[in-house]
Write a protein that holds these residues in place. Structure first.
Motif, mmCIF file in Angstrom:
data_model
loop_
_atom_site.group_PDB
_atom_site.id
_atom_site.type_symbol
_atom_site.label_atom_id
_atom_site.label_comp_id
_atom_site.label_asym_id
_atom_site.label_seq_id
_atom_site.Cartn_x
_atom_site.Cartn_y
_atom_site.Cartn_z
ATOM 1 N N VAL A 171 0.850 -1.188 0.000
ATOM 2 C CA VAL A 171 0.000 0.000 0.000
ATOM 3 C C VAL A 171 0.886 1.239 0.000
ATOM 4 C CG1 VAL A 171 -1.867 1.206 1.174
ATOM 5 C CG2 VAL A 171 -1.727 -1.296 1.308
ATOM 6 N N LEU A 172 0.798 2.017 -1.061
ATOM 7 C CA LEU A 172 1.560 3.262 -1.191
ATOM 8 C C LEU A 172 0.608 4.437 -1.091
ATOM 9 C CD1 LEU A 172 3.758 2.250 -4.260
ATOM 10 C CD2 LEU A 172 4.420 2.209 -1.857
ATOM 11 N N GLY A 173 1.086 5.542 -0.521
ATOM 12 C CA GLY A 173 0.237 6.701 -0.311
ATOM 13 C C GLY A 173 0.434 7.809 -1.319
ATOM 14 N N ALA A 174 -0.313 8.859 -1.108
ATOM 15 C CA ALA A 174 -0.316 10.024 -1.988
ATOM 16 C C ALA A 174 0.938 10.863 -1.810
ATOM 17 C CB ALA A 174 -1.550 10.878 -1.705
ATOM 18 N N GLU A 175 1.185 11.667 -2.814
ATOM 19 C CA GLU A 175 2.320 12.584 -2.794
ATOM 20 C C GLU A 175 2.207 13.535 -1.600
ATOM 21 O OE1 GLU A 175 0.020 12.315 -5.208
ATOM 22 O OE2 GLU A 175 0.988 11.908 -7.126
ATOM 23 N N GLY A 176 3.251 13.567 -0.795
ATOM 24 C CA GLY A 176 3.290 14.499 0.329
ATOM 25 C C GLY A 176 2.513 14.051 1.550
ATOM 26 N N LYS A 177 1.386 13.380 1.365
ATOM 27 C CA LYS A 177 0.516 13.009 2.475
ATOM 28 C C LYS A 177 0.717 11.575 2.936
ATOM 29 C CE LYS A 177 -3.063 16.056 0.701
ATOM 30 N NZ LYS A 177 -4.390 16.107 0.097
ATOM 31 N N GLY A 178 1.152 10.714 2.054
ATOM 32 C CA GLY A 178 1.284 9.302 2.399
ATOM 33 C C GLY A 178 -0.064 8.613 2.470
ATOM 34 N N ILE A 179 -0.101 7.472 3.139
ATOM 35 C CA ILE A 179 -1.364 6.759 3.261
ATOM 36 C C ILE A 179 -2.217 7.416 4.339
ATOM 37 C CG2 ILE A 179 -0.566 4.554 2.340
ATOM 38 C CD1 ILE A 179 -0.184 3.510 5.129
ATOM 39 N N ARG A 180 -3.517 7.398 4.127
ATOM 40 C CA ARG A 180 -4.445 8.005 5.081
ATOM 41 C C ARG A 180 -4.531 7.170 6.352
ATOM 42 N NH1 ARG A 180 -9.483 8.313 1.271
ATOM 43 N NH2 ARG A 180 -8.499 6.370 0.645
ATOM 44 N N ARG A 181 -4.986 7.784 7.431
ATOM 45 C CA ARG A 181 -5.057 7.133 8.744
ATOM 46 C C ARG A 181 -5.851 5.826 8.678
ATOM 47 N NH1 ARG A 181 -8.849 6.460 12.128
ATOM 48 N NH2 ARG A 181 -10.204 7.968 11.114
ATOM 49 N N LEU A 182 -7.034 5.840 8.102
ATOM 50 C CA LEU A 182 -7.860 4.642 8.049
ATOM 51 C C LEU A 182 -7.190 3.554 7.215
ATOM 52 C CD1 LEU A 182 -10.489 3.231 8.818
ATOM 53 C CD2 LEU A 182 -11.554 4.273 6.814
ATOM 54 N N THR A 183 -6.554 3.946 6.132
ATOM 55 C CA THR A 183 -5.837 2.984 5.302
ATOM 56 C C THR A 183 -4.712 2.352 6.113
ATOM 57 O OG1 THR A 183 -6.350 4.277 3.324
ATOM 58 C CG2 THR A 183 -4.566 2.688 3.143
ATOM 59 N N ARG A 184 -3.968 3.182 6.813
ATOM 60 C CA ARG A 184 -2.858 2.679 7.641
ATOM 61 C C ARG A 184 -3.357 1.714 8.706
ATOM 62 N NH1 ARG A 184 2.354 5.640 9.780
ATOM 63 N NH2 ARG A 184 2.946 4.199 11.412
ATOM 64 N N GLU A 185 -4.455 2.053 9.354
ATOM 65 C CA GLU A 185 -5.005 1.209 10.412
ATOM 66 C C GLU A 185 -5.468 -0.142 9.876
ATOM 67 O OE1 GLU A 185 -8.037 3.563 12.283
ATOM 68 O OE2 GLU A 185 -6.564 4.891 13.232
ATOM 69 N N ASN A 186 -5.822 -0.212 8.616
ATOM 70 C CA ASN A 186 -6.280 -1.464 8.015
ATOM 71 C C ASN A 186 -5.137 -2.337 7.499
ATOM 72 O OD1 ASN A 186 -9.164 -1.445 8.294
ATOM 73 N ND2 ASN A 186 -9.186 0.268 6.861
ATOM 74 N N CYS A 187 -3.913 -1.835 7.546
ATOM 75 C CA CYS A 187 -2.758 -2.627 7.104
ATOM 76 C C CYS A 187 -2.354 -3.621 8.193
ATOM 77 C CB CYS A 187 -1.565 -1.713 6.793
ATOM 78 S SG CYS A 187 -1.793 -0.702 5.316
ATOM 79 N N ASP A 188 -1.856 -4.773 7.770
ATOM 80 C CA ASP A 188 -1.367 -5.764 8.721
ATOM 81 C C ASP A 188 -0.012 -5.371 9.284
ATOM 82 O OD1 ASP A 188 -3.484 -7.799 8.470
ATOM 83 O OD2 ASP A 188 -2.765 -7.936 6.400
ATOM 84 N N GLU A 189 0.738 -4.624 8.493
ATOM 85 C CA GLU A 189 2.082 -4.193 8.867
ATOM 86 C C GLU A 189 2.376 -2.893 8.128
ATOM 87 O OE1 GLU A 189 6.543 -6.204 8.957
ATOM 88 O OE2 GLU A 189 4.951 -7.165 7.817
ATOM 89 N N VAL A 190 3.154 -2.016 8.754
ATOM 90 C CA VAL A 190 3.558 -0.762 8.105
ATOM 91 C C VAL A 190 5.073 -0.671 8.167
ATOM 92 C CG1 VAL A 190 3.356 1.745 8.106
ATOM 93 C CG2 VAL A 190 1.383 0.351 8.744
#
Length: 126
Positions: free
Chosen positions: A95-114
């Motif tokens: 999962v890759l995020g947007a330019e400058g902002k990265g992945i959104r909070r909810l997206t990050r919380e749904n990842c198994d690992e960061v």
């Protein structure tokens, strides 16, 4: 891809995804770049060979992938775990995020690992 807005970056992501053996690139329909002529050109042919899927709800898709046994690895410069310190085998989605902002909070919380991607030189991020 969680909100990549620049078609040049989308094209580069498609090219990189194909080169790394990805089966598809998934992005949201809203607030993200679509498959424009610029993205297709920058992808250097990858847009024709690799499926690009736009979905309405990334969080819902992430849950569906997890239910099917796909490990979700998010990327964030704030993580303390390097990409090279994690086991990258088996069914997985990066999962890759947007330019400058990265992945959104909810997206990050749904990842198994960061993890973070170590950068060489002066570039701060991909």
């Amino acid at each position: 891809l969680d909100g990549v807005q620049d078609p040049h970056n989308l094209g580069a992501c498609l090219r990189t995804a194909e080169a790394s053996g990805a089966h598809a690139v998934i992005a949201p329909k809203d607030r993200a770049s679509g498959l424009t002529a610029t993205a297709i050109k920058i992808s250097s042919g990858s847009a024709e060979r690799l499926p690009f899927v736009q979905v309405t709800n990334i969080a819902r898709l992430m849950h569906e992938l997890q239910q099917r046994g796909v490990w979700l690895v998010g990327t964030s410069g704030e993580s303390e775990t390097s990409l090279y310190q994690t086991k990258l085998t088996g069914p997985m989605a990066i999962v890759l995020g947007a330019e400058g902002k990265g992945i959104r909070r909810l997206t990050r919380e749904n990842c198994d690992e960061v993890v973070f991607i170590p950068m060489q030189g002066e570039a701060e991020s991909l």
